[in-house]
Design a protein around this motif. Structure first.
Motif, PDB file in Angstrom:
ATOM      1  N   UNK A 140     -61.029  30.368   7.626  1.00  0.00           N
ATOM      2  CA  UNK A 140     -59.585  30.574   7.853  1.00  0.00           C
ATOM      3  C   UNK A 140     -59.258  31.220   9.199  1.00  0.00           C
ATOM      4  N   UNK A 141     -60.247  31.788   9.867  1.00  0.00           N
ATOM      5  CA  UNK A 141     -59.995  32.493  11.132  1.00  0.00           C
ATOM      6  C   UNK A 141     -60.319  31.636  12.353  1.00  0.00           C
ATOM      7  N   UNK A 142     -60.549  30.347  12.158  1.00  0.00           N
ATOM      8  CA  UNK A 142     -60.921  29.483  13.282  1.00  0.00           C
ATOM      9  C   UNK A 142     -59.687  29.209  14.150  1.00  0.00           C
ATOM     10  N   UNK A 143     -59.601  29.914  15.270  1.00  0.00           N
ATOM     11  CA  UNK A 143     -58.366  29.971  16.061  1.00  0.00           C
ATOM     12  C   UNK A 143     -57.955  28.620  16.626  1.00  0.00           C
ATOM     13  N   UNK A 144     -58.915  27.851  17.134  1.00  0.00           N
ATOM     14  CA  UNK A 144     -58.559  26.583  17.770  1.00  0.00           C
ATOM     15  C   UNK A 144     -57.905  25.614  16.785  1.00  0.00           C
ATOM     16  N   UNK A 145     -58.346  25.656  15.530  1.00  0.00           N
ATOM     17  CA  UNK A 145     -57.745  24.776  14.518  1.00  0.00           C
ATOM     18  C   UNK A 145     -56.300  25.188  14.240  1.00  0.00           C
ATOM     19  N   UNK A 146     -56.058  26.488  14.161  1.00  0.00           N
ATOM     20  CA  UNK A 146     -54.689  26.982  13.939  1.00  0.00           C
ATOM     21  C   UNK A 146     -53.791  26.587  15.106  1.00  0.00           C
ATOM     22  N   UNK A 147     -54.290  26.767  16.318  1.00  0.00           N
ATOM     23  CA  UNK A 147     -53.514  26.432  17.521  1.00  0.00           C
ATOM     24  C   UNK A 147     -53.225  24.933  17.577  1.00  0.00           C
ATOM     25  N   UNK A 148     -54.238  24.124  17.264  1.00  0.00           N
ATOM     26  CA  UNK A 148     -54.040  22.674  17.292  1.00  0.00           C
ATOM     27  C   UNK A 148     -53.038  22.215  16.236  1.00  0.00           C
ATOM     28  N   UNK A 149     -53.042  22.874  15.088  1.00  0.00           N
ATOM     29  CA  UNK A 149     -52.027  22.557  14.081  1.00  0.00           C
ATOM     30  C   UNK A 149     -50.633  22.858  14.629  1.00  0.00           C
ATOM     31  N   UNK A 150     -50.506  23.970  15.338  1.00  0.00           N
ATOM     32  CA  UNK A 150     -49.218  24.306  15.946  1.00  0.00           C
ATOM     33  C   UNK A 150     -48.791  23.224  16.929  1.00  0.00           C
ATOM     34  N   UNK A 151     -49.737  22.718  17.731  1.00  0.00           N
ATOM     35  CA  UNK A 151     -49.427  21.653  18.695  1.00  0.00           C
ATOM     36  C   UNK A 151     -48.969  20.375  17.980  1.00  0.00           C
ATOM     37  N   UNK A 152     -49.612  20.086  16.858  1.00  0.00           N
ATOM     38  CA  UNK A 152     -49.221  18.893  16.093  1.00  0.00           C
ATOM     39  C   UNK A 152     -47.790  19.039  15.584  1.00  0.00           C
ATOM     40  N   UNK A 153     -47.469  20.189  15.010  1.00  0.00           N
ATOM     41  CA  UNK A 153     -46.124  20.391  14.470  1.00  0.00           C
ATOM     42  C   UNK A 153     -45.080  20.407  15.592  1.00  0.00           C
ATOM     43  N   UNK A 154     -45.473  20.887  16.769  1.00  0.00           N
ATOM     44  CA  UNK A 154     -44.562  20.817  17.915  1.00  0.00           C
ATOM     45  C   UNK A 154     -44.299  19.354  18.273  1.00  0.00           C
ATOM     46  N   UNK A 155     -45.344  18.533  18.284  1.00  0.00           N
ATOM     47  CA  UNK A 155     -45.196  17.109  18.600  1.00  0.00           C
ATOM     48  C   UNK A 155     -44.317  16.405  17.568  1.00  0.00           C
ATOM     49  N   UNK A 156     -44.400  16.859  16.329  1.00  0.00           N
ATOM     50  CA  UNK A 156     -43.590  16.271  15.251  1.00  0.00           C
ATOM     51  C   UNK A 156     -42.195  16.880  15.187  1.00  0.00           C
ATOM     52  N   UNK A 157     -41.941  17.851  16.066  1.00  0.00           N
ATOM     53  CA  UNK A 157     -40.670  18.586  16.072  1.00  0.00           C
ATOM     54  C   UNK A 157     -40.381  19.222  14.717  1.00  0.00           C
ATOM     55  N   UNK A 158     -41.438  19.732  14.102  1.00  0.00           N
ATOM     56  CA  UNK A 158     -41.332  20.453  12.836  1.00  0.00           C
ATOM     57  C   UNK A 158     -41.273  21.946  13.181  1.00  0.00           C
ATOM     58  N   UNK A 159     -40.058  22.428  13.419  1.00  0.00           N
ATOM     59  CA  UNK A 159     -39.875  23.782  13.946  1.00  0.00           C
ATOM     60  C   UNK A 159     -40.422  24.849  13.005  1.00  0.00           C
TER      61      UNK A 159
END
Length: 324
Positions: free
Chosen positions: A158-177
């Motif tokens: 659960x602490x794997x930072x790059x995966x959390x950050x990449x999920x944030x990038x995906x939601x940004x691309x999907x415009x899921x605020x």
């Protein structure tokens, strides 16, 4: 007739006896042969070595106590071999699903044979396999499968930072605020606890720019309440002169002139450029001053705003106000 039946029964018993004799014919020597085959191929053919040592365990169970020592040796060796197979898949950059499959087998073997150290190593390989798979999907813009891969990773670590950050990038691309905010906030929280100020700054900038742009778009669409919500979200991540400009513009449109003037002045305080760069802030300050009935101050602010794109609107306003 009875004699025929008896002969058949005798034949069945003989066959059964032969089969039983074969099953019981496994000896310690058979186990030794399987063990030696595994030992011989450990360095050159890991798959064959695994098969041999697994055979040692099966045969040892059939032989019994006299082969227990060989079984124990095989149990000690097997988890590491499964990990080696998975590690090789990763280092040789085999397809991510292949690495994931090998790592899962390694985890299962480590659990089966009670090796905590090898389970930890296998889990790390499994995490990397899922990360590589998620990155591949992300590059292809297959966001649904990328999220599944990253979520599978985060179940393990659960602490794997790059995966959390990449999920944030995906939601940004999907415009899921909402989802973007949740994940970027989680990332910032974790990197703060690691005292990584650079990553905090980078992530905060990403979030600020996203919500500032969302607020600007809502403002352009005349969705003023939504614009304020988005701009307030952006403000969580730091101060920014352009953010203050949008705040001033929206508040002036809402006839909240005190707040409009406040944010225009905040923007001016951060703007280090020349007169043209400051013009937009002076224009918003002037609009707030007009709304508050401060005509003389508004005339002075419009004069300071008479540069670039704000030159003509400021001139019109000064004419309307009959500024000297």
């Amino acid at each position: 007739m009875k004699m025929k039946i008896m002969r058949k029964i005798a034949g069945i018993l003989i066959v059964s006896a032969i089969i039983g004799a074969n099953l019981n014919a496994q000896t310690r020597n058979d186990v030794i042969n399987a063990y030696n085959e595994g030992a011989k191929t450990m360095q050159t053919d890991v798959k064959t070595a695994i098969e041999s040592f697994e055979k040692v365990i099966v045969l040892s169970d059939q032989v019994g106590e006299t082969a227990a020592d060989l079984k124990q040796k095989a149990v000690q060796v097997l988890p590491g071999l499964y990990v080696k197979l998975a590690s090789t898949s990763l280092s040789e950059k085999k397809p991510a699903p292949e690495t994931i499959k090998a790592a899962k087998k390694a985890v299962a073997a480590a659990e089966k044979y009670g090796s905590a150290t090898n389970k930890e190593s296998a889990s790390k390989i499994l995490v990397q396999g899922y990360y590589n798979l998620g990155t591949e999907f992300y590059t292809k813009k297959d966001y649904a499968n990328a999220l599944l891969a990253f979520d599978s990773l985060l179940v393990i670590n659960p602490a794997y930072l790059n995966a959390i950050y990449n999920k944030a990038l995906i939601f940004r691309s999907q415009n899921n605020a909402t989802a973007f905010e949740q994940n970027i906030d989680l990332f910032i929280e974790k990197v703060k606890s690691n005292n990584d100020s650079l990553k905090v700054k980078q992530a905060s900038k990403l979030a600020l720019e996203y919500f500032r742009a969302s607020g600007s778009q809502a403002n352009q669409a005349n969705k003023l309440d939504e614009a304020i919500v988005m701009l307030n979200k952006a403000a969580k991540y730091g101060d920014d002169k352009d953010l203050f400009y949008y705040f001033a513009d929206v508040y002036n449109k809402q006839k909240n002139f005190n707040s409009g003037a406040e944010y225009a002045q905040k923007g001016l305080a951060l703007e280090t450029g020349g007169a043209e760069a400051k013009a937009k802030f002076y224009f918003q300050l002037a609009m707030a001053q007009v709304g508050k009935g401060q005509t003389a101050d508004a005339c002075a602010s419009f004069k300071n705003a008479m540069y670039g794109a704000f030159a003509e609107p400021s001139k019109v306003q000064r004419t309307n106000l009959k500024c000297q």
